[in-house]
Design an enzyme around this catalytic site. Structure first.
Site, PDB file in Angstrom:
ATOM      1  N   SER A   1     170.396  60.665  40.218  1.00 10.70           N
ATOM      2  CA  SER A   1     170.255  62.187  39.637  1.00 10.70           C
ATOM      3  C   SER A   1     170.546  63.459  40.058  1.00 10.70           C
ATOM      4  CB  SER A   1     168.818  62.176  39.822  1.00 10.70           C
ATOM      5  OG  SER A   1     168.345  63.813  39.628  1.00 10.70           O
TER       6      SER A   1
ATOM      7  N   LYS B   1     165.105  59.487  42.608  1.00  9.98           N
ATOM      8  CA  LYS B   1     165.411  59.170  41.330  1.00  9.98           C
ATOM      9  C   LYS B   1     166.609  58.077  41.220  1.00  9.98           C
ATOM     10  CE  LYS B   1     163.381  60.370  37.697  1.00  9.98           C
ATOM     11  NZ  LYS B   1     163.714  61.032  36.496  1.00  9.98           N
TER      12      LYS B   1
ATOM     13  N   HIS C   1     150.005  47.039  20.416  1.00  9.79           N
ATOM     14  CA  HIS C   1     149.831  48.872  20.187  1.00  9.79           C
ATOM     15  C   HIS C   1     150.125  48.537  21.446  1.00  9.79           C
ATOM     16  CE1 HIS C   1     147.450  47.870  16.026  1.00  9.79           C
ATOM     17  NE2 HIS C   1     146.761  46.678  16.834  1.00  9.79           N
TER      18      HIS C   1
ATOM     19  N   GLU D   1     168.466  53.273  28.793  1.00 11.25           N
ATOM     20  CA  GLU D   1     168.466  54.343  27.607  1.00 11.25           C
ATOM     21  C   GLU D   1     169.709  54.495  26.520  1.00 11.25           C
ATOM     22  OE1 GLU D   1     166.529  57.641  30.592  1.00 11.25           O
ATOM     23  OE2 GLU D   1     167.526  56.352  31.490  1.00 11.25           O
TER      24      GLU D   1
END
Ligand code: ARG
Length: 463
Positions: A278, A284, A157, A291
């Site tokens: 970024s 970043k 979980h 992704e």
């Protein structure tokens, strides 16, 4: 009236808009080399059976090889009016060899021709993808071996559950990819079938020798039923389903890499070469590969929905709907290969932050089950032991402590079966070592699992 290879019974030209709408050349030109190899085998068979002369077959084969070279070297012109790759090659053969090219299509239809091309293509690509999976499995094993002792929190979980070896976690992915590999290997049996001889759907009156063509092309067997030969796209649906499962494995892995590389987790650091920045936030460093693989999984799931919806309710035998099968198939093959390959390259570029994983394993009561097991060993029934451990957790929480940070007297308040040996019992290393049930996370088990995987990969045959 413009000449088409099929327009004997037509008295009007095809409307331009119809040509544009029905043509598939932009997609199926991918099949050119298989189409040509299939045609060469067909010609050899026609000559062998004396349906055409050997000298005619020789001229046509020479012409086809020249066309193959022209396409390879980008010296081939495509046009919507010629519909698909089969028509393009046949038309080009006419220009190359003259009237004799009209013999190529003897005893053959584009219906069995396209089925053959698709099977040849998918047989080759399936083997390439199996090789890609094999390479990925090797990288997983290498990384598991290198970090065999690293302890991390195991989750259910997405809540900390019990400590596990990081290597054990990685080997779970090895198992998933092993199933993908085996599914592909098994599917080869159903792809490896030669459909020529079916012609349009009913077979042909000409004395073809499909067995002979099958042998030239290296297929395992000839399709048993001519109607099935031209209608069957099970092998495409099966491949995309398998690819879809493999992409879902990659996507679950991606999700973990994204989470693990976050500042909050910091379990791993992906190297600069395999991350991106970024355009506005200078600090970043993003896990874009993971992704994108996760995102592309959506496309492959879409491709599966696409192919099964195309095939649903199609009456036998061939229907033009089936031309649409190539779009999801080719996209799936390309995407899956790219995703597996980039993962094989990225895995060795991931730094494992052992100490972060280790410290995380010490917080969040990952030893609560072991406290219950300890009491069971001392004779307490498990349900009772579960209760004692639960109460100890609640108390520790109120004290802002972990179980192993409570004093022996505090612990003994919940059961006097607890003695000083509990602290050693609850050490992370001991919790791991005790999990010796088959497939459990104990060091020895994982070492053996890695050895077994290495032996499997040594003997597994890809091609
Ligand atoms: N381009 C077609 C396809 O990919 C080839 C078969 C066409 N057959 C036909 N009868 N129009 O399905």
């Amino acid at each position: 009236m413009t000449k088409k290879l099929w327009n004997g019974r037509f008295s009007q030209n095809t409307d331009k808009i119809v040509e544009q709408f029905t043509c598939s050349i932009d997609i199926d030109k991918e099949l050119y080399s298989y189409d040509i190899r299939g045609s060469i085998a067909h010609l050899k068979m026609l000559a062998h059976e004396s349906i055409i002369k050997q000298s005619e077959a020789d001229i046509l084969i020479k012409g086809l090889l020249k066309i193959n070279k022209n396409i390879e070297n980008n010296k081939f012109e495509y046009s919507d009016s010629l519909e698909d790759i089969h028509m393009h090659i046949e038309q080009a053969l006419g220009q190359e060899t003259g009237k004799i090219a009209k013999k190529l299509h003897t005893g053959r239809s584009r219906n069995d021709q396209v089925a053959l091309d698709m099977r040849m293509y998918l047989k080759a690509e399936t083997k390439i993808i199996m090789q890609c999976i094999y390479n990925l499995q090797k990288e997983l094993i290498k990384t598991a071996k290198k970090h065999i002792d690293v302890i991390m929190p195991g989750y259910t979980h997405l809540q900390r559950a019990q400590p596990v070896l990081f290597s054990h976690h990685l080997m779970a992915y090895y198992e998933m990819f092993k199933r993908d590999f085996e599914r592909l290997k098994d599917s080869l049996k159903r792809i490896d079938v030669m459909p020529l001889g079916a012609a349009a759907l009913a077979g042909t009156t000409l004395p073809l020798n499909s067995e002979y063509t099958k042998n030239i092309l290296g297929f395992a067997r000839v399709s048993e039923n001519s109607i099935d030969s031209v209608s069957d796209r099970d092998f495409v649906m099966e491949f995309i389903s398998t690819a879809c499962i493999c992409m879902i494995h990659l996507s679950r892995f991606s999700e973990e890499l994204v989470i693990w590389s976050s500042f909050e987790f910091s379990f791993i650091t992906i190297s600069d070469a395999f991350t991106t920045g970024s355009s506005i936030m200078p600090q970043k460093k993003n896990p874009d590969i993971a992704e994108l693989v996760r995102g592309k999984t959506g496309r492959i799931v879409g491709n599966l929905v696409s192919i099964i919806t195309i095939m649903k309710s199609l009456p036998l035998a061939y229907n033009r709907d089936m031309q649409e099968d190539k779009i999801p198939l080719f996209d799936t093959v390309k995407t899956l290969k790219a995703c597996i390959n980039i993962y094989s390259r990225m895995i060795p570029n991931i730094k494992i932050n052992n100490s972060v994983m280790y410290s995380a394993s010490k917080k969040g009561f990952l030893n609560a089950t072991d406290l219950a097991d300890y009491l069971v060993v001392k004779g307490m029934p498990f349900r009772e032991a579960h209760m004692v451990s639960g109460k100890s957790v609640a108390f520790a929480l109120s004290q802002n402590k972990e179980l192993h940070e409570l004093s022996i007297n505090e612990l003994r308040n919940f059961s006097n079966l607890i003695n000083n040996d509990i602290f050693d019992y609850l050490s992370l290393e001991n919790m791991i070592s005790r999990r010796i049930s088959f497939g459990g996370t104990a060091y020895d088990n994982v070492k053996k699992a890695i050895q077994k995987a290495e032996a499997y990969l040594m003997k597994v045959c890809v091609i």
